[in-house]
Design an enzyme around this catalytic site. Structure first.
Site, PDB file in Angstrom:
ATOM      1  N   TYR A 104     -15.086 -11.511  -0.286  1.00 18.40           N
ATOM      2  CA  TYR A 104     -15.799 -10.260  -0.596  1.00 18.40           C
ATOM      3  C   TYR A 104     -16.997 -10.523  -1.505  1.00 18.40           C
ATOM      4  CZ  TYR A 104     -11.946  -7.703   1.509  1.00 18.40           C
ATOM      5  OH  TYR A 104     -11.027  -7.212   2.405  1.00 18.40           O
ATOM      6  N   ARG A 148      -6.282  11.528  -6.130  1.00 19.40           N
ATOM      7  CA  ARG A 148      -7.520  10.793  -5.856  1.00 19.40           C
ATOM      8  C   ARG A 148      -8.728  11.721  -5.995  1.00 19.40           C
ATOM      9  NH1 ARG A 148     -11.700   8.568  -4.796  1.00 19.40           N
ATOM     10  NH2 ARG A 148     -12.172   7.052  -3.168  1.00 19.40           N
ATOM     11  N   ARG A 167      -3.354   6.673   0.907  1.00 22.02           N
ATOM     12  CA  ARG A 167      -3.861   7.891   1.533  1.00 22.02           C
ATOM     13  C   ARG A 167      -2.923   8.567   2.515  1.00 22.02           C
ATOM     14  NH1 ARG A 167      -9.301   5.073   3.163  1.00 22.02           N
ATOM     15  NH2 ARG A 167      -7.719   3.446   3.217  1.00 22.02           N
ATOM     16  N   ASP A 185      -6.607  -2.753  -7.616  1.00 19.81           N
ATOM     17  CA  ASP A 185      -7.176  -3.369  -6.418  1.00 19.81           C
ATOM     18  C   ASP A 185      -7.508  -4.817  -6.724  1.00 19.81           C
ATOM     19  OD1 ASP A 185      -8.205  -2.327  -3.637  1.00 19.81           O
ATOM     20  OD2 ASP A 185      -9.573  -3.878  -4.306  1.00 19.81           O
ATOM     21  N   ARG A 220       0.816  -1.234   0.000  1.00 17.89           N
ATOM     22  CA  ARG A 220       0.000   0.000   0.000  1.00 17.89           C
ATOM     23  C   ARG A 220       0.846   1.279   0.000  1.00 17.89           C
ATOM     24  NH1 ARG A 220      -5.631  -0.410   1.663  1.00 17.89           N
ATOM     25  NH2 ARG A 220      -6.348  -2.273   0.617  1.00 17.89           N
TER      26      ARG A 220
HETATM   27  O1  CP3 Z   1       0.255   0.581  -3.255  1.00 18.07           O
HETATM   28  C1  CP3 Z   1      -0.237  -0.568  -3.367  1.00 18.07           C
HETATM   29  O2  CP3 Z   1      -0.008  -1.490  -2.538  1.00 18.07           O
HETATM   30  C2  CP3 Z   1      -1.024  -0.912  -4.614  1.00 18.07           C
HETATM   31  C3  CP3 Z   1      -2.411  -0.769  -4.555  1.00 18.07           C
HETATM   32  C4  CP3 Z   1      -3.331  -1.701  -3.763  1.00 18.07           C
HETATM   33  C5  CP3 Z   1      -4.572  -1.238  -3.298  1.00 18.07           C
HETATM   34  N1  CP3 Z   1      -5.258  -2.307  -2.790  1.00 18.07           N
HETATM   35  C6  CP3 Z   1      -5.039   0.144  -3.377  1.00 18.07           C
HETATM   36  C7  CP3 Z   1      -6.168   0.598  -2.540  1.00 18.07           C
HETATM   37  C8  CP3 Z   1      -3.249  -3.062  -3.473  1.00 18.07           C
HETATM   38  C9  CP3 Z   1      -2.100  -4.024  -3.717  1.00 18.07           C
HETATM   39  C10 CP3 Z   1      -4.484  -3.434  -2.862  1.00 18.07           C
HETATM   40  C11 CP3 Z   1      -4.802  -4.824  -2.444  1.00 18.07           C
HETATM   41  C12 CP3 Z   1      -6.039  -5.087  -1.703  1.00 18.07           C
HETATM   42  N2  CP3 Z   1      -7.262  -4.493  -1.849  1.00 18.07           N
HETATM   43  C13 CP3 Z   1      -6.165  -6.115  -0.736  1.00 18.07           C
HETATM   44  C14 CP3 Z   1      -5.076  -7.073  -0.344  1.00 18.07           C
HETATM   45  C15 CP3 Z   1      -4.081  -6.467   0.558  1.00 18.07           C
HETATM   46  C16 CP3 Z   1      -4.633  -6.054   1.893  1.00 18.07           C
HETATM   47  O3  CP3 Z   1      -4.562  -4.847   2.185  1.00 18.07           O
HETATM   48  O4  CP3 Z   1      -5.069  -6.933   2.629  1.00 18.07           O
HETATM   49  C17 CP3 Z   1      -7.484  -6.079  -0.265  1.00 18.07           C
HETATM   50  C18 CP3 Z   1      -8.086  -6.974   0.805  1.00 18.07           C
HETATM   51  C19 CP3 Z   1      -8.172  -5.055  -0.993  1.00 18.07           C
HETATM   52  C20 CP3 Z   1      -9.605  -4.691  -0.884  1.00 18.07           C
HETATM   53  C21 CP3 Z   1      -9.787  -3.283  -0.489  1.00 18.07           C
HETATM   54  N3  CP3 Z   1      -9.483  -2.194  -1.269  1.00 18.07           N
HETATM   55  C22 CP3 Z   1     -10.336  -2.811   0.724  1.00 18.07           C
HETATM   56  C23 CP3 Z   1     -10.790  -3.677   1.878  1.00 18.07           C
HETATM   57  C24 CP3 Z   1     -10.345  -1.417   0.642  1.00 18.07           C
HETATM   58  C25 CP3 Z   1     -10.943  -0.464   1.640  1.00 18.07           C
HETATM   59  C26 CP3 Z   1     -10.110  -0.259   2.811  1.00 18.07           C
HETATM   60  C27 CP3 Z   1      -9.312   0.982   2.623  1.00 18.07           C
HETATM   61  O5  CP3 Z   1      -8.097   0.917   2.863  1.00 18.07           O
HETATM   62  O6  CP3 Z   1      -9.923   1.992   2.271  1.00 18.07           O
HETATM   63  C28 CP3 Z   1      -9.768  -1.041  -0.589  1.00 18.07           C
HETATM   64  C29 CP3 Z   1      -9.551   0.329  -1.096  1.00 18.07           C
HETATM   65  C30 CP3 Z   1      -8.171   0.714  -1.533  1.00 18.07           C
HETATM   66  N4  CP3 Z   1      -7.342  -0.061  -2.290  1.00 18.07           N
HETATM   67  C31 CP3 Z   1      -7.520   1.946  -1.276  1.00 18.07           C
HETATM   68  C32 CP3 Z   1      -6.264   1.891  -1.913  1.00 18.07           C
HETATM   69  C33 CP3 Z   1      -5.224   2.967  -1.970  1.00 18.07           C
HETATM   70  C34 CP3 Z   1      -8.111   3.138  -0.515  1.00 18.07           C
HETATM   71  C35 CP3 Z   1      -9.261   3.703  -1.283  1.00 18.07           C
HETATM   72  C36 CP3 Z   1      -9.219   5.178  -1.507  1.00 18.07           C
HETATM   73  O7  CP3 Z   1      -8.171   5.777  -1.820  1.00 18.07           O
HETATM   74  O8  CP3 Z   1     -10.302   5.766  -1.443  1.00 18.07           O
END
Ligand code: CP3
Length: 346
Positions: free
Chosen positions: A152, A40, A31, A77, A27
């Protein structure tokens, strides 16, 4: 010109010890970075950010420019797969992901025929990234593991224990097996497509592996990942795979040999002794508690030192044990980089 195999992360994935270890953070585009929040805000929604190559390339590169990480991970994602299967995925700000929960009857109707077309912007992002990244930076593609993506798809949202998916597997084992098999096939194809447009290596995120019992872990987490690795090895030999089964604890002991992954991702709860035994078989990645990036100061320094003391003598990709959180201070990432790279060790 640097060959892919000369990149530090690729050397570690091949089993070499590189000192100081290469580093990237799960990640790392997100944010906690003001420049991410700014980009964003220009996108309509989170998925638009993932599907607009100009924006996805920009946010992938932001942490590379700021910190010089050894790897960039494609900005996307894991839930683009259910989105490509028309499960009506949306991200509600502050609430996380939502989609239509899948019923047992609907599993056989899942249609992946439009998947690659739907994901074309992601492939375009990977292509542009390889062209724009520094030569020495490894480009990682990724997807979710079938089990984690299924959790999910079944619940329709995130849950703390994945009870809906565990119950579905107990009550509808046949349909659940079909769902896992389907996700296994298309996720492997999705990774192969990322490899074909420039990903040097790929990571499979099994973020919810930790809620499974031993038998279910073997069936629903290990077996699908093994089948994905076998397909990638067969069709794109030599491309390394990182497997991250978060929370799997003692079940990680044989994860490398059971799945065939080249590198085992470790969360921060994995004991040092177990981590070192896993590392005897090849590369590991991890595993500092992400909250140390919020705490900063001594907590951060001690966390870095502990990972390096435990795993620094073998093939290690320094990372956190899960994603960096929005509350982390960007200055703490600079502190971490300096400490890992030995600029400031006291
Ligand atoms: O920089 C990186 O690592 C690359 C981008 C990346 C994102 N999600 C961006 C993201 C990666 C590799 C993921 C993987 C992901 N997404 C996983 C597996 C890894 C983990 O964290 O367990 C999972 C379970 C998801 C599903 C997911 N996506 C959730 C549960 C959420 C909401 C929670 C949150 O953090 O808001 C997301 C949203 C998400 N994916 C964001 C980002 C930067 C935040 C959303 C936003 O910017 O509004």
């Amino acid at each position: 010109m640097t060959k892919a195999a000369d990149r530090k992360v690729m050397k570690v994935l091949a089993g070499e010890t590189v000192s100081p270890p290469p580093v990237w953070l799960m990640r790392q585009a997100g944010r906690y970075l003001p420049e991410y929040r700014k980009t964003r805000a220009t996108a309509k929604g989170f998925l638009d950010l993932c599907y607009t190559p100009d924006l996805a390339v920009e946010v992938t590169l932001q942490p590379i420019r700021r910190y010089g990480f050894d790897a960039a991970i494609l900005f996307s994602d894991i839930l683009v797969i259910p989105d490509a299967l028309d499960r009506n995925v949306h991200f509600v700000q502050g609430e996380g992901p939502k989609m239509d929960p899948i019923s047992p009857e609907a599993v056989s109707d899942l249609d992946a025929s439009g998947m690659h077309e739907h994901l074309a912007p992601v492939y375009e992002t990977v292509r542009r990234l390889r062209a724009e990244l520094p030569e020495e930076t490894t480009l990682l593609g990724f997807c979710g593991a079938p089990w984690t993506v299924a959790t999910y798809m079944i619940a329709g949202h995130g849950t703390p224990d994945q009870a809906p998916a565990r119950l579905f597997a107990m009550q509808h084992p046949e349909e659940f097996g079909m769902l896992i098999d389907h996700l296994t096939e298309i996720s492997a194809d999705y990774l192969i497509s990322q490899i074909d447009v420039g990903a040097d290596a790929v990571q499979i995120f099994d973020s919810w592996a930790g809620v499974l019992g031993e038998v279910e872990f073997a069936q629903y987490s290990v077996r699908p990942v093994r089948r994905m690795v076998e397909k990638i090895n067969r069709e794109r030999p030599g491309v390394p795979v990182i497997g991250f089964a978060k929370g799997a604890g003692a079940l990680l002991e044989t994860y490398r040999s059971d799945t065939g992954v080249n590198c085992v991702g470790l969360d921060w709860t994995v004991p040092g002794g177990l981590a070192r035994r896993i590392q005897k078989g090849g590369a590991v990645q991890g595993n500092m508690d992400p909250l140390r990036m919020v705490a900063g100061g001594r907590a951060l320094d001690e966390g870095v030192d502990r990972v390096i003391e435990t795993l620094g003598d073998g093939p290690l990709i320094f990372n956190l044990g899960h994603g960096i959180t929005p509350q982390a201070d960007p200055e703490n990432v600079t502190r971490l980089m300096n400490r890992v790279r030995g600029v400031s060790r006291s």
